[in-house]
Design an enzyme around this catalytic site. Structure first.
Site, PDB file in Angstrom:
ATOM      1  N   GLY A  48       3.923  -9.539   5.298  1.00  0.00           N
ATOM      2  CA  GLY A  48       2.801  -8.925   4.601  1.00  0.00           C
ATOM      3  C   GLY A  48       1.535  -9.767   4.533  1.00  0.00           C
ATOM      4  N   GLU A 103      -0.112 -14.760  -0.146  1.00  0.00           N
ATOM      5  CA  GLU A 103       0.744 -13.577  -0.301  1.00  0.00           C
ATOM      6  C   GLU A 103      -0.098 -12.306  -0.290  1.00  0.00           C
ATOM      7  OE1 GLU A 103       3.276 -12.076   0.056  1.00  0.00           O
ATOM      8  OE2 GLU A 103       4.962 -12.642  -1.199  1.00  0.00           O
ATOM      9  N   ASP A 107       4.312  -8.285  -7.237  1.00  0.00           N
ATOM     10  CA  ASP A 107       4.773  -7.099  -7.960  1.00  0.00           C
ATOM     11  C   ASP A 107       5.609  -7.589  -9.142  1.00  0.00           C
ATOM     12  OD1 ASP A 107       5.757  -4.686  -8.803  1.00  0.00           O
ATOM     13  OD2 ASP A 107       6.750  -4.149  -6.949  1.00  0.00           O
ATOM     14  N   PHE A 156       2.878   2.581  -5.632  1.00  0.00           N
ATOM     15  CA  PHE A 156       3.305   2.051  -4.339  1.00  0.00           C
ATOM     16  C   PHE A 156       2.140   2.171  -3.365  1.00  0.00           C
ATOM     17  CE2 PHE A 156       5.389   1.681  -0.284  1.00  0.00           C
ATOM     18  CZ  PHE A 156       6.162   0.563  -0.533  1.00  0.00           C
TER      19      PHE A 156
HETATM   20  P1  IMP Z   1       8.097  -8.949  -5.891  1.00  0.00           P
HETATM   21  O1  IMP Z   1       9.212  -9.927  -5.644  1.00  0.00           O
HETATM   22  O2  IMP Z   1       8.545  -7.768  -6.728  1.00  0.00           O
HETATM   23  O3  IMP Z   1       6.856  -9.610  -6.482  1.00  0.00           O
HETATM   24  O4  IMP Z   1       7.734  -8.264  -4.509  1.00  0.00           O
HETATM   25  C1  IMP Z   1       6.959  -8.905  -3.582  1.00  0.00           C
HETATM   26  C2  IMP Z   1       6.954  -8.199  -2.253  1.00  0.00           C
HETATM   27  O5  IMP Z   1       7.315  -6.819  -2.320  1.00  0.00           O
HETATM   28  C3  IMP Z   1       5.549  -8.227  -1.707  1.00  0.00           C
HETATM   29  O6  IMP Z   1       5.310  -9.429  -1.002  1.00  0.00           O
HETATM   30  C4  IMP Z   1       5.531  -7.003  -0.823  1.00  0.00           C
HETATM   31  O7  IMP Z   1       5.989  -7.347   0.464  1.00  0.00           O
HETATM   32  C5  IMP Z   1       6.486  -6.042  -1.484  1.00  0.00           C
HETATM   33  N1  IMP Z   1       5.754  -5.045  -2.291  1.00  0.00           N
HETATM   34  C6  IMP Z   1       5.580  -5.054  -3.629  1.00  0.00           C
HETATM   35  N2  IMP Z   1       4.861  -3.988  -4.032  1.00  0.00           N
HETATM   36  C7  IMP Z   1       4.562  -3.292  -2.920  1.00  0.00           C
HETATM   37  C8  IMP Z   1       3.809  -2.068  -2.673  1.00  0.00           C
HETATM   38  O8  IMP Z   1       3.250  -1.400  -3.558  1.00  0.00           O
HETATM   39  N3  IMP Z   1       3.731  -1.659  -1.367  1.00  0.00           N
HETATM   40  C9  IMP Z   1       4.311  -2.347  -0.350  1.00  0.00           C
HETATM   41  N4  IMP Z   1       4.995  -3.488  -0.532  1.00  0.00           N
HETATM   42  C10 IMP Z   1       5.129  -3.959  -1.802  1.00  0.00           C
HETATM   43 MG    MG Z   2       5.455  -9.761   1.109  1.00  0.00          MG
END
Ligand code: IMP
Ligand code: MG
Length: 183
Positions: A48, A103, A107, A156
């Protein structure tokens, strides 16, 4: 726009290409000032962060080395579980280095929390995060982020590196997918 234009899969454009560029200008200027004379290392989290890494680093005036990690986070569906596996590790020894993780989005913050702990154990001189977006969720309050591009709603979203089932990463702006695409 033609029939194959992926923009037509969006319910709403959230952040335009121009807004992303303007924000990255500001983040890069701050980065240049903060890290002058400190030879920082940028670490991108695949896949990403490819776009933010490319566009942020090309706005820097200093020459900055880059390295990459790939992680996969186990979980059911769209939410990460916090159980993270390293698929590709750094090829750089970061001991004593000033490390900035690039990053796409924070999320739940669980992926970054794991990464920060893992990288901190390698004894860098400093460690912080540059994320293009941060979702409006309470969970990631303790993530040390020096640079945040945008705060965004807890929807999302896709584009500019963010995917749905590996698609839409190459959309040059950020938007909310139409629900019928993922339902
Ligand atoms: P976390 O561990 O929940 O903070 O998720 C981090 C990863 O989830 C990010 O680096 C993204 O690759 C993916 N992600 C989180 N939210 C979204 C979204 O709304 N769309 C697409 N990918 C997401
Ligand atoms: Mg990511």
């Amino acid at each position: 726009m033609d029939a194959t234009d992926m923009g037509s899969d969006l319910q709403q454009v959230l952040i335009t290409e121009e807004q992303i560029g303007q924000r990255l200008d500001g983040m890069a200027a701050q980065f240049d000032a903060d890290y002058a004379g400190r030879d920082p290392l940028l670490v991108g989290v695949l896949k990403g962060a490819v776009f933010v890494m490319a566009d942020l680093s090309r706005r820097l005036h200093m020459s900055v080395p880059m390295d990459w990690m790939a992680v996969s986070s186990y979980g059911n569906g769209a939410k990460s579980s916090g159980v993270v596996r390293i698929l590709k590790d750094l090829s750089t020894d970061i001991r004593g280095r000033h490390v900035v993780i690039a990053e796409d989005i924070i999320d739940s913050g669980l992926t970054l929390k794991y990464l920060l702990k893992n990288l901190q154990s390698r004894e860098p001189a400093s460690l912080t995060v540059a994320a293009l977006m941060r979702k409006d969720t309470p969970a990631q309050a303790d993530i040390p982020c020096r640079y945040i591009g945008f705060e965004c709603p807890d929807d999302f979203i896709v584009g500019y590196g963010l995917d749905f089932a590996e698609r839409y990463r190459n959309l040059p702006y950020i938007g909310i997918l139409k629900p019928e695409i993922y339902q």
